[in-house]
Structures are given as structure tokens and as C-alpha cells.
Scaffold this active site. Structure first.
Site, PDB file in Angstrom:
ATOM      1  N   GLY A 211      19.043  72.705-122.285  1.00  0.00           N
ATOM      2  CA  GLY A 211      20.440  72.257-122.324  1.00  0.00           C
ATOM      3  C   GLY A 211      21.225  72.995-123.380  1.00  0.00           C
ATOM      4  N   ASN A 212      22.406  72.524-123.661  1.00  0.00           N
ATOM      5  CA  ASN A 212      23.215  73.132-124.725  1.00  0.00           C
ATOM      6  C   ASN A 212      24.035  72.057-125.420  1.00  0.00           C
ATOM      7  OD1 ASN A 212      25.924  72.946-123.404  1.00  0.00           O
ATOM      8  ND2 ASN A 212      24.865  74.192-121.876  1.00  0.00           N
ATOM      9  N   ARG A 213      24.771  72.484-126.457  1.00  0.00           N
ATOM     10  CA  ARG A 213      25.421  71.512-127.326  1.00  0.00           C
ATOM     11  C   ARG A 213      26.813  71.071-126.865  1.00  0.00           C
ATOM     12  NH1 ARG A 213      22.447  71.599-132.101  1.00  0.00           N
ATOM     13  NH2 ARG A 213      21.436  73.586-132.514  1.00  0.00           N
ATOM     14  N   SER A 214      27.228  71.453-125.697  1.00  0.00           N
ATOM     15  CA  SER A 214      28.585  71.087-125.267  1.00  0.00           C
ATOM     16  C   SER A 214      28.752  69.563-125.221  1.00  0.00           C
ATOM     17  CB  SER A 214      28.832  71.654-123.869  1.00  0.00           C
ATOM     18  OG  SER A 214      30.055  71.165-123.383  1.00  0.00           O
TER      19      SER A 214
END
Ligand code: CTP
Length: 404
Positions: A211-214
Site C-alpha cells: 500500500g501507500n501513505r495516501s
């Protein structure tokens, strides 16, 4: 300010807190009345150290309650909150901004503010050091994130003898801000806008993902602002920490592939597509059927590229459609954004920084640069709603009707 009376029939709560500019609030009350408003003043205790309730009662022709305990049976703060169309706090001291940001309800002004669901305008006025303090900046970012309009102080001579930002904004600017809060721009009426938001998740096995930090905050701010301007908004949301705005048509996705399918199925019908989602560029080549177990050793996760939604949108774009991309870059920012603009046939790229103190991920405020073929517009320290507003101003100007 226009010569017309932009506030005819408007019911305005005028909160006055204890800055030296409190005396100017009496004149503001007059200006709001001249613009056609009925005005209910509310003073904080600190304001009363500088100006009197009697002045404001006489000018407004209304009772000015000293506290919520004056007439508990009347539940005045709730009644006033229901009565009003708009709340303007001018001057707003650092302390009152902090109370509004944290939702304190320790006097009649803050209790009314907490009970009030309509548009809020604040006009900070304080000494430069207090205005620049990180605590004040953070409180303002929280308020802006909540949709509060901030009319920033002007620069000039302050009571301390210093010169700098901190003076209450001009009265006509304040009246304009109140009018704008009540009559939101309708520049996107009938325009179909698709906004993607959040961060995609690419499964590794049934329980794990890349995933990512958005946080989804930027996309949510753009969708809210587009709705406020009258657009028909579709939101394609991957994982987020904030809710997409009510009023938008919502399509939920998880992976880059699902986002690609959802956005491209909708794209042909859209006038504007804003790709604010943080889409994974890579995904695991194969997804394990069962949970990967550590007793089987350390797995090797092979990656493969995901489809690039934005690039495909650029290939398929039709005449008059406006395409906006985001670029989260760590180095050679502008050159990379310009490259993306040309390669993907975009109208505008919003460039965010993803490193260090000013990282855009999850933050309420971030530096952003709006890059188009002609140049770059820097928005330093702007809140996400402020960036959304500016971005949609630019989008409005790009729509075929505006191009003539
Ligand atoms: N994007 C997309 N599909 C992908 C990856 C990204 O539509 N598979 C979109 C994002 O929504 C964003 C823009 O492309 O609007 C930029 O994403 P970013 O990851 O910063 O850059 P890339 O274009 O992927 O290029 P690079 O890896 O070279 O930075």
C-alpha cells in the site's frame, strides 16, 4: 466590494474576540448592515475588556448575551446557531482560533460556533509572532481543513509599534468574504467531474498488501469543492482515512486494476477527470492463495507493472475534456512534472513533495505547485481545501465554455 447589497436578508453571527482590533468590529457590524444583513454580535470576555456589549447591542438592535448561563432556559447558543446563515469571527485572536479548532465550548461564542453547521469565516488579527507561531498555523490548517474560510491579516503597523502581518483585514474584504461564504461560486454547474482518491492496495496474499501513505484528503477536498461549485461529482475511492464527501456518486475500489477499470468505464462521460489517487505502479506478480507462513521461509515477492490509468486517459481523451494528474516526486520536481504533462497529454499536474517536513501525505496543509504547459504556480503552505479551490479555478478556465 460591489455597490449592490450582497447580504440582503442574510442573518450573520458576528463573533468578536479580544484583539485590539475589536473596536473595528463595531464598524464591521455597520458595514454588514449596509450590505443588507441582520447582525447578531457575540463577544468573548476578552473582547469585553476592550469594547462593550452595550455598543454592539445598540448598533445591532439585539440583545448581546454575556454567557450561556444568562438565560439557560432559552438555550441561546443553540437558538442563535439555528437562526444564523453564516458566522464571521472578526477579529479572531490566536486563542479563539485555538478554541474553534479544538471544538471548545467555554463561552457563548464558542458554544454557538460548535452548534452551528453553516459556513464560517474567520479574520485573524494578532501580533506577527503569534500569527507565525506553529500552534496558530496548525490551528488554521485544522479550521481550513474543515472548510472554514480564513481572511488573512494585512501587513502594517501593529499596536506593539512593530510592523508586519497581523492587522485585521480591511472591512470591505470581510464583507466580501461573508458574501462569498453565503453565495458559493457555481462555476461548475452541470459539469461532470470524476475524482479518484486514496491509495490502492495490491494483495500479496489473502491478508497482506502493498500500500501507500495516501490519506485521500486531497481528493476529498477536490470532490467537496467541485460539489460546492455545482458539479456532478463521481468519486472513485481506493483506501482512505477520510470519508469522500456526501453528495458525490461513490465507486469503491481496492487495487490499481480495479481503479483503472472503474475510471475508464466512467471517463468518456466526464468533462473533467482529476487523478488524485496514489496508484501503485507495481503489484505482486502472483497472489498467494493461502496466507504466507514464516515457517516456509522468507517469500520472494516478484512485482509487475500495473496499468497506468492516467496515461490511458490521456490516450483516450476527447476534445474539451480536462485532465489533471498528480505527481509525487522526491527529486527534480518541475522537470518531472513537465515531462508527465507532455507524455500523458494532461492539462495540469499538481506537484507535491513526498519527503520531509512538508510531505503532502496525510498532512492537512502542504506545498503544491500547479504546473501547466506555460508555467508553474506555487502554493506555499496552502491547505488542501485552498489547493482544491485554486485547482478548480484553473479547471474552470480550461473548460470549453471558458475557452470560448
Ligand atoms: N497514476 C495512474 N496509474 C498508475 C500510476 C499512477 O493513473 N498506475 C496516476 C496518479 O493518480 C497520479 C499520476 O499518475 O495522478 C502520477 O503518479 P506518480 O506515481 O507520481 O508517477 P508516475 O506517472 O507513475 O511516474 P513515475 O513513476 O515516473 O514517477
Amino acid at each position: 466590494m460591489s455597490g449592490r447589497a450582497p447580504l440582503v436578508g442574510a442573518r450573520v453571527l458576528l463573533g468578536v474576540s479580544g484583539g485590539i482590533a475589536a473596536y473595528k468590529a463595531a464598524e464591521l457590524l455597520r458595514e454588514l448592515q449596509r450590505a443588507g444583513a441582520q447582525v447578531q454580535p457575540l463577544l468573548t470576555a476578552a473582547a469585553e475588556a476592550l469594547v462593550t456589549r452595550a455598543t454592539f447591542a445598540a448598533l445591532s438592535g439585539r440583545q448581546v448575551p454575556a454567557s450561556v448561563w444568562e438565560d439557560p432556559a432559552a438555550v441561546e447558543h443553540v437558538a442563535l446557531a439555528r437562526w444564523a446563515d453564516v458566522l464571521v469571527v472578526a477579529p479572531a485572536t490566536a486563542h479563539t482560533l485555538a478554541r474553534l479548532a479544538t471544538g471548545l465550548a467555554d463561552d457563548v461564542l464558542t458554544s454557538t460556533a460548535l452548534a452551528f453547521a453553516g459556513p464560517v469565516v474567520v479574520a485573524p488579527a494578532m501580533h506577527t509572532e503569534m500569527w507565525q507561531h506553529p500552534a496558530t498555523r496548525a490551528n488554521l490548517a485544522v479550521l481550513e481543513g474543515r472548510g472554514v474560510r480564513v481572511v488573512p491579516p494585512g501587513s502594517g503597523a501593529l499596536t506593539s509599534g512593530d510592523v508586519g502581518p497581523g492587522r485585521l483585514a480591511e472591512l470591505d474584504e470581510l464583507v466580501d468574504a461573508v458574501a462569498a461564504a453565503l453565495a458559493p461560486a457555481r462555476g461548475l454547474a452541470g459539469v461532470r467531474v470524476l475524482v479518484s482518491m486514496g491509495g490502492t492496495r495490491e494483495p500479496i496474499d489473502p491478508v497482506r498488501y502493498l500500500g501507500n501513505r495516501s490519506s485521500g484528503r486531497m481528493g476529498a477536498a477536490i470532490a467537496s469543492e467541485a460539489l460546492r461549485r455545482g458539479a456532478e461529482v463521481t468519486v472513485v475511492a481506493a483506501a482512505t482515512r477520510v470519508d469522500p464527501p456526501a453528495g458525490a456518486r461513490l465507486l469503491l475500489v481496492e487495487t490499481a486494476q480495479q481503479l483503472y477499470d472503474a475510471v475508464l468505464a466512467e471517463a468518456a462521460a466526464q468533462d473533467v477527470v482529476v487523478m488524485a489517487a496514489a496508484v501503485a505502479d507495481f503489484r505482486p506478480k502472483s497472489v498467494a492463495e493461502g496466507k504466507l507462513k514464516k515457517d516456509r521461509g522468507v517469500p520472494e515477492v516478484l512485482l509487475e507493472p500495473t496499468p497506468d490509468t492516467l496515461a490511458e486517459l490521456g490516450r483516450r481523451r476527447r476534445d474539451g475534456q480536462v485532465l489533471v494528474g498528480f505527481a509525487a516526486e522526491t527529486d527534480d520536481h518541475l522537470a518531472a512534472a513537465r515531462g508527465k504533462l507532455a507524455a500523458k497529454r494532461l492539462d495540469l499536474v499538481v506537484l507535491n513533495h513526498v519527503e520531509g517536513e512538508r510531505s503532502a501525505f496525510g498532512a492537512a496543509a502542504a506545498d503544491a505547485v500547479l504546473v501547466d504547459a506555460d508555467g508553474a504556480e506555487e502554493l506555499l503552505g496552502a491547505s488542501k481545501p485552498a489547493i482544491a479551490g485554486r485547482l478548480l479555478d484553473r479547471v474552470e478556465a480550461l473548460l470549453p465554455a471558458a475557452r470560448g
